[in-house]
Design an enzyme around this catalytic site. Structure first.
Site, short mmCIF file in Angstrom:
data_model
loop_
_atom_site.label_atom_id
_atom_site.label_comp_id
_atom_site.label_asym_id
_atom_site.label_seq_id
_atom_site.Cartn_x
_atom_site.Cartn_y
_atom_site.Cartn_z
N TYR A 193 -17.95 5.78 49.42
CA TYR A 193 -17.97 6.86 49.31
C TYR A 193 -19.44 6.59 48.44
O TYR A 193 -20.02 6.85 48.26
CB TYR A 193 -16.78 7.93 48.81
CG TYR A 193 -16.85 9.49 48.30
CD1 TYR A 193 -17.40 9.50 50.01
CD2 TYR A 193 -16.93 10.42 47.85
CE1 TYR A 193 -17.65 11.24 50.24
CE2 TYR A 193 -17.07 11.31 47.87
CZ TYR A 193 -17.84 11.97 49.11
OH TYR A 193 -18.17 13.24 49.41
N ARG A 246 -27.02 20.50 52.81
CA ARG A 246 -26.42 20.24 51.68
C ARG A 246 -26.04 18.70 51.17
O ARG A 246 -24.59 18.92 50.45
CB ARG A 246 -26.08 21.87 49.99
CG ARG A 246 -26.23 21.12 48.74
CD ARG A 246 -25.93 22.03 47.66
NE ARG A 246 -24.38 21.71 48.43
CZ ARG A 246 -24.10 20.46 47.83
NH1 ARG A 246 -23.92 19.96 47.05
NH2 ARG A 246 -21.90 20.56 47.47
N LYS A 264 -15.26 11.34 53.60
CA LYS A 264 -13.65 12.20 52.75
C LYS A 264 -12.56 11.95 53.58
O LYS A 264 -11.47 11.21 52.98
CB LYS A 264 -13.82 13.38 53.36
CG LYS A 264 -15.46 14.28 52.07
CD LYS A 264 -14.84 14.58 50.69
CE LYS A 264 -15.54 14.71 50.03
NZ LYS A 264 -15.02 15.04 49.13
N GLU A 336 -17.58 20.95 53.20
CA GLU A 336 -17.88 19.98 52.90
C GLU A 336 -19.59 20.10 52.49
O GLU A 336 -20.24 20.19 53.94
CB GLU A 336 -17.39 18.72 53.13
CG GLU A 336 -17.78 17.35 52.38
CD GLU A 336 -16.90 17.60 50.82
OE1 GLU A 336 -17.22 17.32 50.21
OE2 GLU A 336 -15.81 18.34 50.86
N ASP A 337 -20.48 20.23 51.83
CA ASP A 337 -21.80 19.98 51.91
C ASP A 337 -22.29 20.88 52.69
O ASP A 337 -23.50 20.71 52.47
CB ASP A 337 -22.05 18.95 52.25
CG ASP A 337 -21.49 17.52 50.98
OD1 ASP A 337 -21.07 18.55 50.11
OD2 ASP A 337 -21.91 16.37 51.12
N ASP A 359 -14.43 22.19 49.06
CA ASP A 359 -14.09 20.92 48.76
C ASP A 359 -15.44 20.81 47.19
O ASP A 359 -14.70 20.93 45.98
CB ASP A 359 -14.21 19.09 49.28
CG ASP A 359 -13.80 18.15 47.84
OD1 ASP A 359 -12.84 18.06 47.03
OD2 ASP A 359 -14.49 17.11 48.10
N ASP A 360 -16.42 21.31 47.19
CA ASP A 360 -17.60 21.01 45.94
C ASP A 360 -17.62 22.43 45.57
O ASP A 360 -17.65 22.29 44.10
CB ASP A 360 -19.10 21.69 47.35
CG ASP A 360 -19.35 20.45 48.17
OD1 ASP A 360 -19.81 19.48 47.28
OD2 ASP A 360 -19.02 20.92 49.24
N ASN A 501 -24.19 14.17 42.01
CA ASN A 501 -24.80 12.52 42.47
C ASN A 501 -25.32 12.43 43.67
O ASN A 501 -26.10 13.97 44.40
CB ASN A 501 -22.74 12.99 43.71
CG ASN A 501 -21.90 12.56 42.59
OD1 ASN A 501 -22.01 11.97 42.84
ND2 ASN A 501 -20.32 13.30 42.93
#
Length: 645
Positions: A193, A246, A264, A336-337, A359-360, A501
């Site tokens: 990850y 993203r 993930k 996610e993203d 999650d973000d 990150n």
């Protein structure tokens, strides 16, 4: 092609000479019957299991063995009463059969990542499954295989090479992959990850070998329901989906963002104990605005600009509808993203009709809140006693800010609007203030306070005088020496979280935070940093990694049969994580527990989340287990090899 999928619980006696209960699912109804080869020590290559299609009772016969299997059309809905961790519900000394469409044997068994054991196959298994001669004569344990793999991986100097070696292992020997990751989680987590997965996504077109998830594109509109049925596993409990716009702090990587859902879900299994077969990675390909990728001959996605507006919304709605139709109401969909403009809208739109989690926005918020709660044990006071300043007002920044405000409101009975006034956010145009309200995106408006405009971060620090500085900007080195020194001048123990990150995008490094604050900062980051020595003392920084939260959070939802995510569940997860930080960790300067204990941590988080689901009336698995921590541990997938007939 007619496919037969297995979902079974085997009794102690095994299949030979006694009854066993098998529950089958038919992907498509056969015209008359379905045959699945079942090879064993006492069977020949032509023996088979016959399932008659009479729409009521299906009889299964193999030579003189017969048992009943109910083929229930409703069983395509995951999360029902029959949903258990079948192959892990039995004890380790029980025998299992490696079912797929047929019992894998010989060369095909060695190519089946779900059942392959490599050199760990016993003499009896080699004879029973026609492996004699296909393997060298030596037999080694899984523990020795782990040792050998770690030796090989440590020889690689480039992190991406280590990542590729781990992905190759996952695609050839699934149980060894998870055993390796669980036993060496602190060393391998940065490999599978962040930060390495970011580089893997950038190079995904070049390193792509075999599909590990579903790719759904604009060209598949009207066919998504059927595409989901193409996935071989039917009892899906967790889906991680991205549109690749993203990816971490790297921007639009289009279809190559698939590395994120795969990574993930690997952590859902390794850290949270969710079965690999219950996990589905999905990438929604609506194009990319990344010119470099559009001109890259190795790019694997649609070569067009990103779809937006109604075209995008219709594709996402078809996907969400198909997910619910295929897997039921209790399947968890983790966004996610996604870029800000889609992330908030998708979460708001589907949170009332689906079990969804971003999650973000929510995972990051929960893990950061846990770190802050733990840090209070070092600096003192309550959350309401502190002032918070954020650099970055996107998904992560506003999500964290909102959860902090919710917790302050909960602790003090303060109106949420008042709690928000303790939190200020700086975006690319400066401090978010009321005078900018008309030009702000909707998710930033709650943070527009009555204040004079301020352009520079260091000026905002000096004027607002925060006790906590949190970076979610995605822009590296924005916590300059001047900013950190200003925080240290205002606070005896400044709390500084540099969360962006990968490592290259971090607002400051651990070394910079400790040296510029003269060793007084309480520091945490999104990506890992090496320990820092300053004036004879070694500082070990914490990592505010979402992996602390989402695996246990997901397990809690699954084991309770939750049908919706509630903010109180996120607060419960934060409280459980903060409670796992020991005095030994505080003495080292850590505000997060060591990752080596992550499965224990996940069990406690899952228990807290499940307890809140039962309390809120959102749990469907009844009755509630008496000891939720023990129940969570019992539900966790175990990667130890199973013995085959």
């Amino acid at each position: 092609m007619i496919s037969l999928h297995r979902s079974c619980f085997l009794n102690n006696a095994g299949i030979s000479g006694s009854s066993s209960l098998f529950s089958y699912k038919l992907n498509k109804l056969p015209p008359a019957s379905v045959k699945a080869t079942a090879l064993g020590p006492n069977s020949d290559r032509n023996s088979s299991v016959l399932v008659e299609n009479n729409n009521t009772l299906k009889e299964i016969r193999q030579n003189d063995i017969s048992s009943a299997a109910d083929v229930d059309s409703d069983l395509t809905v995951a999360g029902g009463d029959r949903e258990v961790y079948y192959e892990d519900a039995a004890t380790e000394d029980q025998l299992v059969t490696p079912w797929s469409v047929s019992v894998a044997s010989g060369y095909s068994l060695l190519r089946d990542p779900h059942h392959n054991k490599g050199l760990a196959f016993t003499e009896k298994e080699r004879d029973a499954h026609y492996l004699r001669g296909l393997l060298p004569p030596t037999i080694i344990s899984q523990e020795l295989q782990v040792k050998k793999m770690m030796y090989s991986i440590r020889k690689y100097q480039i992190p991406l090479q280590k990542y590729m070696a781990m992905m190759d292992l996952q695609e050839t020997n699934e149980r060894l992959f998870y055993k390796l990751l669980i036993d060496n989680v602190e060393e391998l987590l940065p490999v599978v990850y962040t930060p390495t997965v970011g580089k893997a996504c950038q190079k995904y077109g070049s390193i792509f070998r075999r599909p590990q998830g579903l790719f759904i594109s604009l060209e598949d509109k009207g066919k998504i329901h059927e595409i989901l049925r193409n996935w071989p596993q039917k009892n899906i409990q967790v889906i991680v989906v991205t549109d690749g716009e993203r990816i971490l702090g790297l921007g639009d990587l289009g279809c190559q963002g698939m590395g994120i859902p795969i990574g993930k879900l690997s952590l859902y299994t390794a850290l949270g104990g969710v079965r690999p077969s219950a996990c589905l990675p999905v990438t929604i390909d609506v194009g990319t605005n990344n010119e470099k990728l559009l001109n890259d001959e190795f790019y694997i996605g649609l070569r067009q600009r990103r779809a937006t507006g109604q075209e995008y919304a219709e594709l996402m709605h078809e996907f969400m509808t198909a997910v619910k139709q295929n897997y039921g109401e209790k399947v968890l969909v983790q966004f996610e993203d996604f870029a800000n403009h889609n992330a908030f809208d998708l979460l708001a739109k589907y949170s009332t009709t689906h079990l969804v989690f971003n999650d973000d926005i929510q995972g990051t918020a929960s893990v950061v809140l846990a770190g802050l709660v733990a840090a209070l044990k070092v600096v003192g006071g309550t959350l309401a006693d502190h002032r918070f300043l954020f650099l970055g007002a996107g998904e992560a920044g506003t999500g964290i800010a909102e959860l902090i405000a919710l917790e302050i409101s909960k602790q003090t009975n303060m109106p949420l609007e008042e709690a928000r006034k303790k939190i200020s956010l700086v975006d690319s145009k400066g401090l978010i203030v009321k005078s900018r309200i008309d030009s702000l995106q909707h998710f930033k408006k709650p943070w527009a306070h009555d204040h004079e405009p301020i352009k520079k971060l260091v000026d905002a620090v000096n004027v607002i005088k925060p006790t906590v500085l949190i970076g979610t900007s995605g822009v590296g080195r924005t916590f300059t020496k001047e900013v950190v020194e200003a925080m240290a001048a205002l606070n005896d123990k400044p709390i500084i979280f540099s969360l962006s990150n990968p490592t290259s995008q971090s607002e400051c490094t651990a070394e910079e935070a400790y040296k510029w604050s003269k060793g007084r900062a309480i520091f945490a980051s999104g990506s890992p940093f090496d320990p820092v020595e300053y004036k004879g003392r070694v500082f070990v920084s914490g990592q505010a990694n979402n992996a602390y939260i989402f695996p246990g959070f997901g397990l809690g939802l699954i084991m309770s049969g939750a049908i919706r995510v509630h903010d109180d569940m996120l607060l419960a997860a934060s409280e459980a994580l903060a409670a796992q930080v020991t005095q030994e960790s505080f003495d080292k300067g850590l505000i997060y527990p060591p990752f080596k204990n992550i499965r224990k941590i996940s069990a406690h988080i899952a228990a807290n989340v499940a307890a809140k689901a039962y309390e809120l009336g959102l749990a469907t698995h009844q009755p509630r287990p008496k000891d939720l921590v023990k129940y969570a541990e019992s539900c966790m997938y175990c990667p130890a090899y199973r013995s085959y007939r």
